[in-house]
Write a protein that holds these residues in place. Structure first.
Motif, mmCIF file in Angstrom:
data_model
loop_
_atom_site.group_PDB
_atom_site.id
_atom_site.type_symbol
_atom_site.label_atom_id
_atom_site.label_comp_id
_atom_site.label_asym_id
_atom_site.label_seq_id
_atom_site.Cartn_x
_atom_site.Cartn_y
_atom_site.Cartn_z
ATOM 1 N N PHE A 1 -14.797 87.022 43.221
ATOM 2 C CA PHE A 1 -14.415 88.069 44.169
ATOM 3 C C PHE A 1 -15.570 89.048 44.302
ATOM 4 N N GLU A 2 -15.768 89.537 45.515
ATOM 5 C CA GLU A 2 -16.820 90.510 45.789
ATOM 6 C C GLU A 2 -16.196 91.870 46.061
ATOM 7 N N TYR A 3 -16.836 92.890 45.534
ATOM 8 C CA TYR A 3 -16.376 94.264 45.716
ATOM 9 C C TYR A 3 -16.484 94.653 47.188
ATOM 10 N N LEU A 4 -15.400 95.201 47.731
ATOM 11 C CA LEU A 4 -15.390 95.673 49.123
ATOM 12 C C LEU A 4 -15.535 97.186 49.217
ATOM 13 N N GLY A 5 -14.854 97.898 48.328
ATOM 14 C CA GLY A 5 -14.900 99.349 48.397
ATOM 15 C C GLY A 5 -13.790 99.992 47.593
ATOM 16 N N ASP A 6 -13.781 101.301 47.629
ATOM 17 C CA ASP A 6 -12.774 102.076 46.912
ATOM 18 C C ASP A 6 -11.587 102.350 47.823
ATOM 19 N N ALA A 7 -10.432 102.442 47.224
ATOM 20 C CA ALA A 7 -9.210 102.790 47.948
ATOM 21 C C ALA A 7 -8.277 103.442 46.930
ATOM 22 N N GLU A 8 -7.007 103.474 47.236
ATOM 23 C CA GLU A 8 -6.020 103.918 46.272
ATOM 24 C C GLU A 8 -4.707 103.234 46.576
ATOM 25 N N SER A 9 -3.905 103.065 45.535
ATOM 26 C CA SER A 9 -2.589 102.439 45.664
ATOM 27 C C SER A 9 -1.592 103.221 44.832
ATOM 28 N N TRP A 10 -0.338 103.127 45.234
ATOM 29 C CA TRP A 10 0.729 103.778 44.503
ATOM 30 C C TRP A 10 1.062 102.952 43.275
ATOM 31 N N SER A 11 1.207 103.589 42.132
ATOM 32 C CA SER A 11 1.663 102.942 40.905
ATOM 33 C C SER A 11 3.042 103.485 40.572
ATOM 34 N N LEU A 12 4.022 102.604 40.572
ATOM 35 C CA LEU A 12 5.394 102.996 40.271
ATOM 36 C C LEU A 12 5.497 103.555 38.846
ATOM 37 N N ALA A 13 4.848 102.903 37.880
ATOM 38 C CA ALA A 13 4.925 103.354 36.492
ATOM 39 C C ALA A 13 4.291 104.728 36.302
ATOM 40 N N ARG A 14 3.254 105.016 37.055
ATOM 41 C CA ARG A 14 2.559 106.303 36.925
ATOM 42 C C ARG A 14 3.140 107.357 37.854
ATOM 43 N N ASN A 15 3.945 106.906 38.824
ATOM 44 C CA ASN A 15 4.517 107.796 39.831
ATOM 45 C C ASN A 15 3.413 108.620 40.503
ATOM 46 N N ALA A 16 2.336 107.894 40.853
ATOM 47 C CA ALA A 16 1.177 108.578 41.435
ATOM 48 C C ALA A 16 0.295 107.575 42.183
ATOM 49 N N ARG A 17 -0.538 108.122 43.064
ATOM 50 C CA ARG A 17 -1.590 107.317 43.684
ATOM 51 C C ARG A 17 -2.720 107.182 42.667
ATOM 52 N N VAL A 18 -3.281 105.980 42.606
ATOM 53 C CA VAL A 18 -4.311 105.685 41.615
ATOM 54 C C VAL A 18 -5.525 105.101 42.341
ATOM 55 N N PRO A 19 -6.731 105.586 42.047
ATOM 56 C CA PRO A 19 -7.930 105.008 42.664
ATOM 57 C C PRO A 19 -8.082 103.531 42.297
ATOM 58 N N THR A 20 -8.456 102.738 43.297
ATOM 59 C CA THR A 20 -8.628 101.297 43.081
ATOM 60 C C THR A 20 -9.993 100.849 43.570
ATOM 61 N N TRP A 21 -10.390 99.685 43.064
ATOM 62 C CA TRP A 21 -11.502 98.934 43.617
ATOM 63 C C TRP A 21 -10.877 97.758 44.354
ATOM 64 N N THR A 22 -11.327 97.500 45.570
ATOM 65 C CA THR A 22 -10.784 96.413 46.383
ATOM 66 C C THR A 22 -11.787 95.271 46.414
ATOM 67 N N TYR A 23 -11.272 94.055 46.331
ATOM 68 C CA TYR A 23 -12.111 92.849 46.252
ATOM 69 C C TYR A 23 -11.686 91.813 47.274
ATOM 70 N N LEU A 24 -12.641 90.961 47.647
ATOM 71 C CA LEU A 24 -12.439 89.898 48.620
ATOM 72 C C LEU A 24 -13.046 88.614 48.062
ATOM 73 N N ARG A 25 -12.360 87.506 48.299
ATOM 74 C CA ARG A 25 -12.912 86.183 47.932
ATOM 75 C C ARG A 25 -12.782 85.298 49.149
#
Length: 181
Positions: free
Chosen positions: A154-178
């Motif tokens: 997988f190749e790194y595409l960029g930064d984003a964020e996603s909701w984490s139910l366990a954390r009850n918060a938006r969490v910064p993510t790294w997004t990947y593509l293959r």
């Protein structure tokens, strides 16, 4: 080389060196509940709540076994090699006809064993959705998952964020593509 076996409701089984990726079955709910009750596992995903409500793993398995499911989920089953019947799961969710999103988690007792890389690599190689493109993401505080993805092409595409139910918060993510061939 991975070996493909018969399908269950359109979902193949994939044999690797140390385990089999197979469709979930009702008996998997207990181990899934056990592993995902660990806060560290839950917080590494978008959709696993913590604490895990009663019946949540059984409902998850029922959805995964349904013929009208929107996500194909495979148990990482090591029982043929004297390991646990469920070491974790790997999944594909179809985004459209040619694209799917890959997800995975491994029980904390099996971290740093290469199981995640072996499972993701086998699923990518089998490409059961016949996807031209696979997407995945990893929370930025989980570099181990990011390494699994890059180790599997997988190749790194960029930064984003996603909701984490366990954390009850938006969490910064790294997004990947293959890109598949």
């Amino acid at each position: 080389m991975n070996e493909l076996i018969s399908s269950h409701a359109r979902q193949i089984e994939i044999v690797t060196e140390r385990f089999v990726l197979r469709p979930l079955r009702a008996s998997d709910a207990g181990l899934i509940a056990h592993y995902t009750a660990d806060r560290r596992v839950a917080e590494g995903t978008r959709s696993i709540p913590h604490p895990l409500p009663p019946g949540a793993s059984e409902a998850y398995v029922r959805r995964a076994m349904s013929d009208d499911r929107d996500e194909d989920v495979w148990a990482i089953d090591g029982s043929a090699n004297k390991l646990a019947e469920v070491l974790g799961v790997v999944s594909l969710t179809r985004i459209d006809q040619e694209q799917s999103e890959l997800g995975f988690w491994i029980g904390a007792g099996f971290w740093n064993t290469g199981f995640a890389t072996e499972a993701v690599s086998a699923l990518v190689e089998a490409n059961p959705h016949s996807s031209r493109t696979l997407f995945a993401e990893a929370f930025q505080d989980n570099p181990g998952s990011a390494r699994v993805l890059t180790n599997c092409g997988f190749e790194y595409l960029g930064d984003a964020e996603s909701w984490s139910l366990a954390r009850n918060a938006r969490v910064p993510t790294w997004t990947y593509l293959r890109k598949m061939t």
